[in-house]
Scaffold this motif. Structure first.
Motif, PDB file in Angstrom:
ATOM      1  N   THR A  65      11.960  61.406 -25.515  1.00 52.68           N
ATOM      2  CA  THR A  65      12.432  60.195 -24.835  1.00 52.68           C
ATOM      3  C   THR A  65      11.585  58.991 -25.231  1.00 52.68           C
ATOM      4  N   PHE A  66      10.280  59.161 -25.308  1.00 51.40           N
ATOM      5  CA  PHE A  66       9.414  58.067 -25.749  1.00 51.40           C
ATOM      6  C   PHE A  66       9.747  57.658 -27.187  1.00 51.40           C
ATOM      7  N   ARG A  67       9.917  58.645 -28.062  1.00 47.51           N
ATOM      8  CA  ARG A  67      10.207  58.323 -29.467  1.00 47.51           C
ATOM      9  C   ARG A  67      11.553  57.604 -29.595  1.00 47.51           C
ATOM     10  N   GLU A  68      12.510  58.002 -28.804  1.00 48.84           N
ATOM     11  CA  GLU A  68      13.834  57.403 -28.870  1.00 48.84           C
ATOM     12  C   GLU A  68      13.828  55.964 -28.366  1.00 48.84           C
ATOM     13  N   LEU A  69      13.088  55.713 -27.273  1.00 47.04           N
ATOM     14  CA  LEU A  69      13.152  54.410 -26.617  1.00 47.04           C
ATOM     15  C   LEU A  69      12.152  53.393 -27.161  1.00 47.04           C
ATOM     16  N   VAL A  70      11.085  53.840 -27.808  1.00 45.42           N
ATOM     17  CA  VAL A  70      10.078  52.880 -28.258  1.00 45.42           C
ATOM     18  C   VAL A  70      10.581  52.068 -29.455  1.00 45.42           C
ATOM     19  N   ARG A  71      11.389  52.686 -30.313  1.00 47.94           N
ATOM     20  CA  ARG A  71      11.976  52.050 -31.486  1.00 47.94           C
ATOM     21  C   ARG A  71      10.908  51.280 -32.273  1.00 47.94           C
ATOM     22  N   ARG A  72      11.095  49.982 -32.448  1.00 45.77           N
ATOM     23  CA  ARG A  72      10.140  49.197 -33.239  1.00 45.77           C
ATOM     24  C   ARG A  72       9.087  48.525 -32.372  1.00 45.77           C
TER      25      ARG A  72
END
Length: 305
Positions: A65-72
Motif C-alpha cells: 500500500t505504501f509503495r502504491e500510494l507514494v508514487r513520485r
C-alpha cells in the motif's frame, strides 16, 4: 490506527512505531479493511516525514500500500528482518509432546528429575487482581529474571529502570483488564524461573522469560516454557507466541514463524533527504568497518602462517 511517535535520529525527526526501537517486538497497524488502510497510509505520506516501520508482517498489505500510494512523492525501501516463532496450538498436548524429538524429550525428563532431587517441582500460575498483589509478584519476577546472564550483561529489568517502569505500568494495566499471566517454576515453593505474559485473543504472549542461573543444569527456562505450552493446550488456546526474535533454543519445539520485514519511507522533502543521507552514511561506515575487520583478520592469519 497507526501508533506512531516522533523520534530524532542524527538531528532529523522521523516517525516510528511507539516503543519498537526499545522493545524490538513485532508490530503493525490496526485496520478493518483495505480502504481503511489506504486512507491511513495516505494521511501518513501527506505528513512528508521520514518513517521507519520495523518488524511488520511480511504478508501484510502495508508495504504494498505504501509503495502504491507514494508514487513520485518519495522512496520506499524494505528488507527482511528476524522472524518471530510461535506454536500453533491444535490437537492434544500428548500428540504435540510426541512430535518433539525423542532425544529432546529424554533430556527434558532428565532435567526434571535433576531438579526433583532438590525438592518438589511445580508450576505456579498467578493472575493478580490488585496492585498490592501484583507488586509482590513483580518483585519475584524481577529478582529471578536478573539472577542470570541478563543481570551480568545489564539487560535485566532490574538493571534498566526505564524498561522496568514500562513493564511495571504495562503489567498494572493488564492486571486491571484481567489479561496478565505470570508463571513460575518452583522448587519447594521457591521460584527458579519465570515468564511474564499476556493471555489475550486465545493466545499466550510471552513478554519476558528468565531463570536463576544457579539452577542452570536443570534448564529451568526450558522446563517452564514446556509447562506453559502445555498450559496453552490444556486451556484450549489457539497459539503460543514467543515474541522477540526467533532464537536457537526455541528449536526444541515444533513451531511456525511469523516472517517479518522492516519498511523505510523517505519522502521528497528536506527531512526525507537528510534522513536518507544519514542512513546511507551509517550503512557505508558499517560496511567499511566490517571490511577493515576482515582485512585485519586475514593479515593476522598470514602472520600466523
Amino acid at each position: 490506527m497507526a501508533p506512531l511517535v516522533v523520534a530524532r535520529r542524527d538531528g532529523v525527526e522521523r516517525l516510528e512505531v511507539l516503543g519498537v526501537s526499545v522493545l524490538y517486538e513485532p508490530t503493525g497497524f490496526l485496520y478493518d479493511g483495505v480502504e481503511s488502510l489506504r486512507c491511513l497510509v495516505s494521511k501518513i505520506i501527506a505528513l512528508r516525514m521520514p518513517m521507519v516501520l520495523a518488524r511488520i508482517p511480511l504478508d501484510s498489505p502495508i508495504e504494498t500500500t505504501f509503495r502504491e500510494l507514494v508514487r513520485r512523492r518519495g522512496v520506499v525501501l524494505g528488507r527482511r528482518t528476524a522472524s518471530a516463532a510461535y506454536v500453533n496450538v491444535s490437537g492434544s498436548w500428548e500428540d504435540y509432546f510426541q512430535a518433539i524429538s525423542g532425544s529432546r524429550r529424554k533430556r527434558y525428563r532428565y532435567q526434571r528429575k535433576l531438579a526433583e532431587r532438590s525438592g518438589q517441582v511445580t508450576m505456579r500460575v498467578a493472575r493478580p487482581r490488585s496492585r498490592e498483589g501484583l507488586s509482590v509478584i513483580l518483585e519475584q519476577v524481577f529478582r529471578v529474571e536478573g539472577a542470570g546472564w541478563k543481570g551480568r550483561s545489564g539487560s535485566s529489568l532490574l538493571s534498566n529502570e526505564r524498561v522496568r517502569r514500562f513493564f511495571t505500568r504495562y503489567s498494572e494495566m493488564a492486571c486491571e483488564s484481567g489479561t496478565l499471566l505470570v508463571c513460575f517454576l518452583e522448587v519447594n515453593g521457591s521460584p527458579i524461573a519465570t515468564i511474564l505474559g499476556i493471555e489475550y485473543g486465545q493466545r499466550l504472549w510471552v513478554l519476558k522469560i528468565g531463570y536463576d542461573e544457579q539452577w542452570a543444569p536443570c534448564s529451568p527456562g526450558i522446563q517452564l516454557t514446556m509447562e506453559t505450552i502445555r498450559y496453552a493446550f490444556e486451556q484450549g488456546l489457539k497459539g503460543y507466541e514467543f515474541l522477540g526474535s526467533e532464537e536457537p533454543w526455541q528449536a526444541i519445539w515444533p513451531r511456525s514463524r511469523h516472517e517479518l520485514t522492516s519498511l523505510v519511507l523517505y519522502p521528497m522533502s528536506v527531512p526525507g533527504f537528510l534522513s536518507l543521507c544519514g542512513d546511507l552514511q551509517y550503512f557505508l561506515m558499517k560496511r567499511a568497518h566490517q571490511t577493515l575487520g576482515n582485512i585485519a583478520f586475514w593479515k593476522r592469519a598470514d602472520v600466523s602462517a
